[in-house]
Design an enzyme around this catalytic site. Sequence first.
Site, PDB file in Angstrom:
ATOM      1  N   GLU A   8      -6.380   4.883   8.056  1.00  0.00           N
ATOM      2  CA  GLU A   8      -6.132   6.299   7.743  1.00  0.00           C
ATOM      3  C   GLU A   8      -7.375   6.934   7.138  1.00  0.00           C
ATOM      4  O   GLU A   8      -7.688   8.100   7.389  1.00  0.00           O
ATOM      5  CB  GLU A   8      -4.910   6.423   6.812  1.00  0.00           C
ATOM      6  CG  GLU A   8      -3.626   6.196   7.603  1.00  0.00           C
ATOM      7  CD  GLU A   8      -2.501   5.573   6.812  1.00  0.00           C
ATOM      8  OE1 GLU A   8      -2.526   5.608   5.571  1.00  0.00           O
ATOM      9  OE2 GLU A   8      -1.581   5.029   7.464  1.00  0.00           O
ATOM     10  N   GLY A  21       3.111   2.238  10.872  1.00  0.00           N
ATOM     11  CA  GLY A  21       4.108   3.298  10.729  1.00  0.00           C
ATOM     12  C   GLY A  21       4.845   3.626  12.011  1.00  0.00           C
ATOM     13  O   GLY A  21       5.529   4.643  12.098  1.00  0.00           O
ATOM     14  N   GLU A  34      -5.157  -4.635  10.723  1.00  0.00           N
ATOM     15  CA  GLU A  34      -4.084  -3.659  10.894  1.00  0.00           C
ATOM     16  C   GLU A  34      -4.303  -2.902  12.208  1.00  0.00           C
ATOM     17  O   GLU A  34      -5.049  -1.915  12.240  1.00  0.00           O
ATOM     18  CB  GLU A  34      -4.086  -2.650   9.738  1.00  0.00           C
ATOM     19  CG  GLU A  34      -3.782  -3.257   8.382  1.00  0.00           C
ATOM     20  CD  GLU A  34      -3.164  -2.231   7.442  1.00  0.00           C
ATOM     21  OE1 GLU A  34      -2.117  -2.528   6.879  1.00  0.00           O
ATOM     22  OE2 GLU A  34      -3.727  -1.126   7.291  1.00  0.00           O
ATOM     23  N   ASN A  91       0.868  -1.182   0.000  1.00  0.00           N
ATOM     24  CA  ASN A  91       0.000   0.000   0.000  1.00  0.00           C
ATOM     25  C   ASN A  91       0.905   1.232   0.000  1.00  0.00           C
ATOM     26  O   ASN A  91       1.523   1.548   1.013  1.00  0.00           O
ATOM     27  CB  ASN A  91      -0.889  -0.027   1.260  1.00  0.00           C
ATOM     28  CG  ASN A  91      -1.708   1.244   1.395  1.00  0.00           C
ATOM     29  OD1 ASN A  91      -1.791   2.056   0.470  1.00  0.00           O
ATOM     30  ND2 ASN A  91      -2.327   1.430   2.560  1.00  0.00           N
ATOM     31  N   LYS A  95       0.069   4.286  -0.232  1.00  0.00           N
ATOM     32  CA  LYS A  95      -0.542   5.481   0.354  1.00  0.00           C
ATOM     33  C   LYS A  95      -0.316   6.682  -0.593  1.00  0.00           C
ATOM     34  O   LYS A  95      -0.386   6.511  -1.795  1.00  0.00           O
ATOM     35  CB  LYS A  95       0.014   5.710   1.763  1.00  0.00           C
ATOM     36  CG  LYS A  95      -0.088   4.425   2.618  1.00  0.00           C
ATOM     37  CD  LYS A  95       0.238   4.588   4.054  1.00  0.00           C
ATOM     38  CE  LYS A  95       0.052   3.254   4.778  1.00  0.00           C
ATOM     39  NZ  LYS A  95       0.238   3.335   6.209  1.00  0.00           N
ATOM     40  N   SER A 114       3.890  -2.226  10.285  1.00  0.00           N
ATOM     41  CA  SER A 114       5.342  -2.355  10.462  1.00  0.00           C
ATOM     42  C   SER A 114       5.890  -3.711  10.029  1.00  0.00           C
ATOM     43  O   SER A 114       6.763  -4.277  10.680  1.00  0.00           O
ATOM     44  CB  SER A 114       5.741  -2.034  11.908  1.00  0.00           C
ATOM     45  OG  SER A 114       5.379  -0.705  12.230  1.00  0.00           O
ATOM     46  N   HIS A 149      -9.291   1.475   5.161  1.00  0.00           N
ATOM     47  CA  HIS A 149      -7.986   1.606   5.829  1.00  0.00           C
ATOM     48  C   HIS A 149      -8.136   2.554   7.025  1.00  0.00           C
ATOM     49  O   HIS A 149      -8.910   3.513   6.965  1.00  0.00           O
ATOM     50  CB  HIS A 149      -6.954   2.149   4.837  1.00  0.00           C
ATOM     51  CG  HIS A 149      -5.557   2.062   5.378  1.00  0.00           C
ATOM     52  ND1 HIS A 149      -5.053   2.985   6.264  1.00  0.00           N
ATOM     53  CD2 HIS A 149      -4.579   1.139   5.194  1.00  0.00           C
ATOM     54  CE1 HIS A 149      -3.810   2.630   6.591  1.00  0.00           C
ATOM     55  NE2 HIS A 149      -3.499   1.510   5.956  1.00  0.00           N
TER      56      HIS A 149
HETATM   57  P1  13P Z   1       3.438   0.368   7.690  1.00  0.00           P
HETATM   58  O1  13P Z   1       3.891  -0.920   7.065  1.00  0.00           O
HETATM   59  O2  13P Z   1       4.205   1.560   7.217  1.00  0.00           O
HETATM   60  O3  13P Z   1       3.370   0.250   9.189  1.00  0.00           O
HETATM   61  O4  13P Z   1       1.924   0.628   7.182  1.00  0.00           O
HETATM   62  C1  13P Z   1       1.002  -0.380   7.297  1.00  0.00           C
HETATM   63  C2  13P Z   1      -0.220  -0.010   6.524  1.00  0.00           C
HETATM   64  O5  13P Z   1      -0.951   0.879   6.900  1.00  0.00           O
HETATM   65  C3  13P Z   1      -0.487  -0.739   5.272  1.00  0.00           C
HETATM   66  O6  13P Z   1      -1.772  -0.483   4.801  1.00  0.00           O
END
Ligand code: 13P
Length: 251
Positions: free
Chosen positions: A96, A172, A166, A9, A11, A212, A94
């Site tokens: 976010e 992150g 997640e 992903n 983003k 992560s 997601h």
């Molecule tokens: P990270 O791998 O940067 O922690 O992000 C995970 C994520 O949100 C994937 O959709």
Amino acid sequence: MRQPVIVGNWKMHKTIRESIHFVEQLKPLIQSASCDIIVSPPFTSLSAASKATLDTQIKIGAQDLYWENSGAFTGEISPQMALEAGCRYVILGHSERRIIFGETSQSVSKKAAAAIAAGLIPIICLGEKEKERQSGKTHDVIGMQFRQSLASLTPEIVSHIILAYEPVWAIGTGMTATPQIAQEVHSYLRQLTIEMFNRSASDNVRLLYGGSVKPENISSLMVEKDIDGVLVGGASLKVESFAKIINFEIR
Ligand code: 13P
């Protein structure tokens, strides 16, 4: 047998030019991979990335869409538009989008139904926040998100979709959930799938872990029996680390 699946992903990263460069570099590194590979670039790169991966095992996913076919919905794209841009998958719900943009599980459910009607496979995300875990509410939160986000789906459809667990506290932050924590929630998701749908849907739905994920922890996650793959953010932005994750080995 559920086929392992690795999803990147991106983003809000990578222009069209950067997306093409990335997939061109990735192609020779993943030829012997035995998992499904999905890359999810921003909307602007979907078409270019899908053209650049036509002759490969890499499939393209959008990061969101709207549930109507067309209309006065400024800033949105329809399932058909994503499909024509070359997408086979779409990430929905997601954290976010839920936290920053106010996405609800009810809208995720409508988007999932529209995606399926257009022939796209949804990757539906769920996950608890740190405070919710600390106060022992993980199952309540996941259960509620699951029931509401999948409300529009049938058992046959659930057999073919992908769910991604997640935990918000692991995204992150460098704080990966331990394989045991992830496995415990994944096993709960299988149980929820039996309760709301049926055993066949539960046996077939692919469950990803995200938060992560790195080359260093992929093998220990993939060894767990209910973890069928991963949804990777940061480590999917560099060709070397993403290729290492795709070429994981169970030791
Ligand atoms: P990270 O791998 O940067 O922690 O992000 C995970 C994520 O949100 C994937 O959709």
